[in-house]
Design a protein around this motif. Structure first.
Motif, PDB file in Angstrom:
ATOM      1  N   MET A   1      -1.834  -5.396   7.244  1.00  0.00           N
ATOM      2  CA  MET A   1      -1.253  -4.559   8.036  1.00  0.00           C
ATOM      3  C   MET A   1       0.044  -4.072   7.175  1.00  0.00           C
ATOM      4  SD  MET A   1      -1.784  -6.100  11.807  1.00  0.00           S
ATOM      5  CE  MET A   1      -0.746  -4.932  12.536  1.00  0.00           C
ATOM      6  N   LEU A   2       0.617  -5.122   6.627  1.00  0.00           N
ATOM      7  CA  LEU A   2       1.707  -5.154   6.088  1.00  0.00           C
ATOM      8  C   LEU A   2       1.496  -4.069   4.614  1.00  0.00           C
ATOM      9  CD1 LEU A   2       2.966  -8.700   5.791  1.00  0.00           C
ATOM     10  CD2 LEU A   2       4.186  -7.068   6.972  1.00  0.00           C
ATOM     11  N   ILE A   3       0.548  -4.035   4.218  1.00  0.00           N
ATOM     12  CA  ILE A   3       0.419  -3.318   2.906  1.00  0.00           C
ATOM     13  C   ILE A   3      -0.038  -1.996   3.103  1.00  0.00           C
ATOM     14  CG2 ILE A   3      -1.430  -3.147   0.850  1.00  0.00           C
ATOM     15  CD1 ILE A   3      -1.890  -6.136   1.065  1.00  0.00           C
ATOM     16  N   THR A   4      -0.878  -1.742   4.233  1.00  0.00           N
ATOM     17  CA  THR A   4      -1.321  -0.368   4.727  1.00  0.00           C
ATOM     18  C   THR A   4       0.047   0.344   5.177  1.00  0.00           C
ATOM     19  OG1 THR A   4      -2.049  -1.290   6.742  1.00  0.00           O
ATOM     20  CG2 THR A   4      -3.709  -0.860   5.114  1.00  0.00           C
ATOM     21  N   LYS A   5       0.857  -0.410   6.133  1.00  0.00           N
ATOM     22  CA  LYS A   5       2.298   0.057   6.887  1.00  0.00           C
ATOM     23  C   LYS A   5       3.009   0.596   5.457  1.00  0.00           C
ATOM     24  CE  LYS A   5       3.487   0.774  10.190  1.00  0.00           C
ATOM     25  NZ  LYS A   5       3.480   2.074  10.998  1.00  0.00           N
ATOM     26  N   VAL A   6       3.133  -0.070   4.423  1.00  0.00           N
ATOM     27  CA  VAL A   6       3.941   0.278   3.265  1.00  0.00           C
ATOM     28  C   VAL A   6       3.495   1.562   2.827  1.00  0.00           C
ATOM     29  CG1 VAL A   6       4.901  -0.417   1.113  1.00  0.00           C
ATOM     30  CG2 VAL A   6       4.906  -1.957   2.882  1.00  0.00           C
ATOM     31  N   GLN A   7       2.154   1.535   2.552  1.00  0.00           N
ATOM     32  CA  GLN A   7       1.683   2.752   1.905  1.00  0.00           C
ATOM     33  C   GLN A   7       1.605   3.841   2.767  1.00  0.00           C
ATOM     34  OE1 GLN A   7       0.418   3.509  -0.941  1.00  0.00           O
ATOM     35  NE2 GLN A   7      -1.157   4.853  -0.800  1.00  0.00           N
TER      36      GLN A   7
ATOM     37  N   GLY B   1       7.167   9.137   2.258  1.00  0.00           N
ATOM     38  CA  GLY B   1       8.435  10.153   2.402  1.00  0.00           C
ATOM     39  C   GLY B   1       8.454  10.932   3.612  1.00  0.00           C
ATOM     40  N   TYR B   2       7.624  10.451   4.734  1.00  0.00           N
ATOM     41  CA  TYR B   2       7.802  11.377   6.009  1.00  0.00           C
ATOM     42  C   TYR B   2       8.295  10.800   7.054  1.00  0.00           C
ATOM     43  CZ  TYR B   2       4.766  14.681   3.121  1.00  0.00           C
ATOM     44  OH  TYR B   2       4.187  15.456   2.017  1.00  0.00           O
ATOM     45  N   SER B   3       8.735   9.604   7.092  1.00  0.00           N
ATOM     46  CA  SER B   3       9.081   8.518   8.177  1.00  0.00           C
ATOM     47  C   SER B   3      10.381   8.293   8.267  1.00  0.00           C
ATOM     48  CB  SER B   3       8.188   7.204   7.997  1.00  0.00           C
ATOM     49  OG  SER B   3       6.584   7.819   7.876  1.00  0.00           O
ATOM     50  N   GLY B   4      11.026   8.508   7.496  1.00  0.00           N
ATOM     51  CA  GLY B   4      12.525   8.411   7.606  1.00  0.00           C
ATOM     52  C   GLY B   4      13.182   6.924   7.611  1.00  0.00           C
ATOM     53  N   VAL B   5      12.186   6.103   6.994  1.00  0.00           N
ATOM     54  CA  VAL B   5      12.766   4.690   6.848  1.00  0.00           C
ATOM     55  C   VAL B   5      13.397   4.592   5.401  1.00  0.00           C
ATOM     56  CG1 VAL B   5      10.878   3.798   8.108  1.00  0.00           C
ATOM     57  CG2 VAL B   5      10.656   4.016   5.839  1.00  0.00           C
ATOM     58  N   SER B   6      14.232   3.441   5.482  1.00  0.00           N
ATOM     59  CA  SER B   6      14.941   3.023   4.377  1.00  0.00           C
ATOM     60  C   SER B   6      14.386   2.334   3.384  1.00  0.00           C
ATOM     61  CB  SER B   6      16.472   2.534   4.690  1.00  0.00           C
ATOM     62  OG  SER B   6      16.192   0.983   4.989  1.00  0.00           O
ATOM     63  N   ARG B   7      14.637   2.297   2.079  1.00  0.00           N
ATOM     64  CA  ARG B   7      14.055   1.621   0.992  1.00  0.00           C
ATOM     65  C   ARG B   7      14.255   0.184   1.415  1.00  0.00           C
ATOM     66  NH1 ARG B   7      15.346   3.001  -5.135  1.00  0.00           N
ATOM     67  NH2 ARG B   7      17.033   4.713  -4.292  1.00  0.00           N
ATOM     68  N   GLN B   8      15.691  -0.136   1.846  1.00  0.00           N
ATOM     69  CA  GLN B   8      15.748  -1.840   2.062  1.00  0.00           C
ATOM     70  C   GLN B   8      14.638  -2.057   2.904  1.00  0.00           C
ATOM     71  OE1 GLN B   8      18.871  -2.298   4.698  1.00  0.00           O
ATOM     72  NE2 GLN B   8      19.390  -4.130   3.696  1.00  0.00           N
ATOM     73  N   THR B   9      14.360  -1.409   3.981  1.00  0.00           N
ATOM     74  CA  THR B   9      13.299  -2.081   4.857  1.00  0.00           C
ATOM     75  C   THR B   9      12.070  -2.104   4.281  1.00  0.00           C
ATOM     76  OG1 THR B   9      14.264  -0.949   6.925  1.00  0.00           O
ATOM     77  CG2 THR B   9      12.227  -1.367   7.170  1.00  0.00           C
ATOM     78  N   LEU B  10      11.672  -1.066   3.404  1.00  0.00           N
ATOM     79  CA  LEU B  10      10.436  -1.518   2.729  1.00  0.00           C
ATOM     80  C   LEU B  10      10.253  -2.463   1.607  1.00  0.00           C
ATOM     81  CD1 LEU B  10       9.531   2.601   2.254  1.00  0.00           C
ATOM     82  CD2 LEU B  10       8.153   0.754   3.683  1.00  0.00           C
ATOM     83  N   GLU B  11      11.413  -2.542   0.998  1.00  0.00           N
ATOM     84  CA  GLU B  11      11.402  -3.516   0.119  1.00  0.00           C
ATOM     85  C   GLU B  11      11.353  -5.052   0.865  1.00  0.00           C
ATOM     86  OE1 GLU B  11      11.175  -3.465  -2.869  1.00  0.00           O
ATOM     87  OE2 GLU B  11      11.745  -1.400  -3.654  1.00  0.00           O
ATOM     88  N   ARG B  12      11.817  -5.094   1.905  1.00  0.00           N
ATOM     89  CA  ARG B  12      11.814  -6.390   2.896  1.00  0.00           C
ATOM     90  C   ARG B  12      10.222  -6.497   2.997  1.00  0.00           C
ATOM     91  NH1 ARG B  12      15.101  -9.679   5.948  1.00  0.00           N
ATOM     92  NH2 ARG B  12      16.700  -9.337   4.284  1.00  0.00           N
ATOM     93  N   ILE B  13       9.673  -5.549   3.613  1.00  0.00           N
ATOM     94  CA  ILE B  13       8.257  -5.859   3.817  1.00  0.00           C
ATOM     95  C   ILE B  13       7.399  -6.300   2.634  1.00  0.00           C
ATOM     96  CG2 ILE B  13       6.078  -4.661   4.734  1.00  0.00           C
ATOM     97  CD1 ILE B  13       8.002  -2.750   6.114  1.00  0.00           C
ATOM     98  N   ILE B  14       7.814  -5.635   1.368  1.00  0.00           N
ATOM     99  CA  ILE B  14       7.055  -5.874   0.004  1.00  0.00           C
ATOM    100  C   ILE B  14       7.264  -7.222  -0.175  1.00  0.00           C
ATOM    101  CG2 ILE B  14       7.139  -5.425  -2.343  1.00  0.00           C
ATOM    102  CD1 ILE B  14       7.461  -2.515  -1.516  1.00  0.00           C
TER     103      ILE B  14
END
Length: 519
Positions: free
Chosen positions: A100-106, A111-124
């Motif tokens: 779920m984490l992996i597919t959400k990051v993908q 770049g259509y969702s308006g989230v920050s890189r900081q949030t994505l890096e924390r998920i990673i």
């Protein structure tokens, strides 16, 4: 270790599983970062503007007409994670939560969702360190996103919820503190983007594609062993027969069965017998196993489209152009998952018929596959277990996607129930793997009564692996032990690996074509 670029590279089932296992590392490259940052800036503009955009400066669901002040946009996003965390039941497997984490990051990294890189890096960070959120199994209706499970998945980002650390469940705030990390402060739209999506449905689908792929290959192998034990004919697997009804799955199964059986001394020994036709459970393996393969192909195709899709809402395009649509709706996945559930159940259904056939005392086999029936019950009762599992699977075949219960005060008036479809499919595969273990017990015992004749190197490799772990049945014993041992050989992939290695050694082509692979 190779790298996978989230949001840029195409994700397949195999690559997704490789990231989850640590064989492949996912990261955000410069191209994805630029897209993510641009989308984030557009959402910031909307949050500071005066135009109402759903979920950024309005409430959620039936509260979509309620405006939220600029100062409360961040609080709105953390509140949605808390209020939507209503899942119940046992935690889903850690591997599914990681998928779920992996597919959400993908999805978000496109770049259509308006989230920050900081949030994505924390998920990673969670993915890379195998620190996986605890997600309850029940509570999603599979539309407007898998809201409840995704909310639990991302509670740890704001210091709430629970995490698996080295197999133990710990409070998220403690884990973050131990790792010298602070909870994130979510920006406008981030909470909504995190929980809007089909990643719960999708992750169960990813795992099911892998598991059903294994079960389909195992079905052909054990079916071939059963056919040899019953001295059935390989003629129904002639390529000419399937060229005039050219379903991909049927042709693939026929080719595999013909390849495994070619040159068998057992087959040659009854080439001129007076048996005109075999029962359907032998003769129609290409048609039945092949139909299940066709269903699997459809599920794989839909899964790989979903793996590379953006499934939240609203979608943020260039220059602040936003569209509130329905990409979060799980119906495109729910229907193929239900279809694949029937396909998996049918593999068990025909396997049970072969078990029954081998116990009847036909075609030169002793009744119940024992030479001393009466004092010994032999293989009478394992087929009861397959019968029970087959019926349980039938009850699980009711399509969850055929139902819909309106939610959110009627705003969300049609939902997919695809989360249930994904879970049910994996339950059916659980039962199928045990049915296959029982058929393997029957088939290898049947083969004993054809000695000294031998089958082909591939089938003999399967037989020898079984005999290394489960001895010939001469007197009654606790057959549950044998079933569990054979189940482990199937579920672990050891049986399939052994057969594939034997096939490679003896130049027997059992390899997946591109259609039937998971990469």
């Amino acid at each position: 270790m190779q790298n996978f670029n989230y949001g840029v590279d195409q994700l397949t089932v195999g690559l997704c599983l490789d990231i989850a296992s640590g064989r492949l590392k996912g990261l955000i490259n410069g191209q994805a970062a630029a897209r993510i940052d641009a989308s984030w800036r557009e959402v910031e503009k909307i949050a500071h503007g005066h135009v109402a955009v759903y979920g950024i400066n309005t409430g959620f669901g039936p509260l979509c007409d309620t405006r939220i002040s600029e100062n409360d946009t961040s609080l709105l996003q953390s509140n949605i994670l808390k209020s939507h965390s209503v899942g119940i039941g046992d935690p889903i497997p850690q591997e599914i939560a990681k998928l779920m984490l992996i597919t959400k990051v993908q999805a978000l990294a496109q770049g259509y969702s308006g989230v920050s890189r900081q949030t994505l890096e924390r998920i990673i960070w969670h993915i890379d360190n195998n620190i996986i959120p605890v997600v309850p199994e029940k509570g999603s209706v599979g539309a407007s996103g898998d809201l409840a499970p995704l909310s639990h998945l991302f509670l740890p980002l704001i210091g709430l919820g629970e995490l698996f650390v080295n197999g133990l469940i710990q409070p998220a705030d403690k884990v973050l503190n131990d790792k010298n990390l602070k909870p994130l402060v979510l920006g406008p739209k981030e909470g909504l983007a995190l929980i809007n999506g089909t990643q719960f449905i999708l992750s169960f689908a990813v795992k099911a594609v892998e598991r059903l792929h294994n079960a389909l290959n195992i079905a052909d192998i054990i079916g071939a062993v059963s056919l040899e034990g019953l001295m059935g004919s390989a003629r129904p697997f002639d390529a000419r027969l399937h060229a005039i009804r050219p379903y991909k799955g049927t042709q693939h199964v026929a080719e595999r069965l013909a390849a495994m059986l070619q040159g068998s001394a057992i087959g040659s020994a009854h080439a001129d017998c007076d048996r005109v036709q075999d029962p359907y459970s032998l003769r129609c393996m290409p048609q039945v196993h092949g139909s299940s393969r066709n269903a699997w192909l459809h599920l794989k195709e839909m899964t790989e489209i979903e793996l590379n899709s953006v499934t939240d809402n609203p979608i943020v395009f260039d220059a602040g152009d936003t569209i509130s649509g329905g990409n979060f709706h799980g119906q495109p996945m729910a229907i193929p998952l239900d279809y694949a559930t029937i396909a998996a159940a049918e593999l068990g259904n025909i396997a049970d018929r072969r078990c029954y056939l081998m116990s009847e005392g036909r075609y030169g086999l002793p009744k119940l596959l024992t030479g001393n029936a009466g004092l010994n019950s032999g293989l009478m009762i394992p087929q009861y277990t397959t019968a029970a599992l087959v019926t349980e699977n039938k009850t699980l075949c009711f399509p969850a996607s055929a139902d819909s219960v309106p939610t959110s005060l009627g705003q969300e008036d049609h939902v997919s129930m695809g989360s249930i479809s994904g879970r049910k499919l994996n339950q059916v595969i659980d039962n199928l793997e045990y049915i296959q273990a029982i058929e393997l017990l029957y088939a290898t015992q049947a083969l004993e009564f054809r000695r000294p004749l031998k089958s082909t190197p591939v089938i003999e490799a399967c037989f020898e692996l079984v005999r290394q772990h489960v001895p010939i049945i001469e007197d009654d014993r606790v057959f549950a032990n044998d079933i569990n041992i054979l189940h482990r050989l199937i579920k672990s992939g050891q049986l399939l690996t052994t057969v594939n290695e034997a096939a490679q050694t003896h130049n027997v082509n059992l390899q997946d074509t591109k259609d039937f692979g998971i990469y």
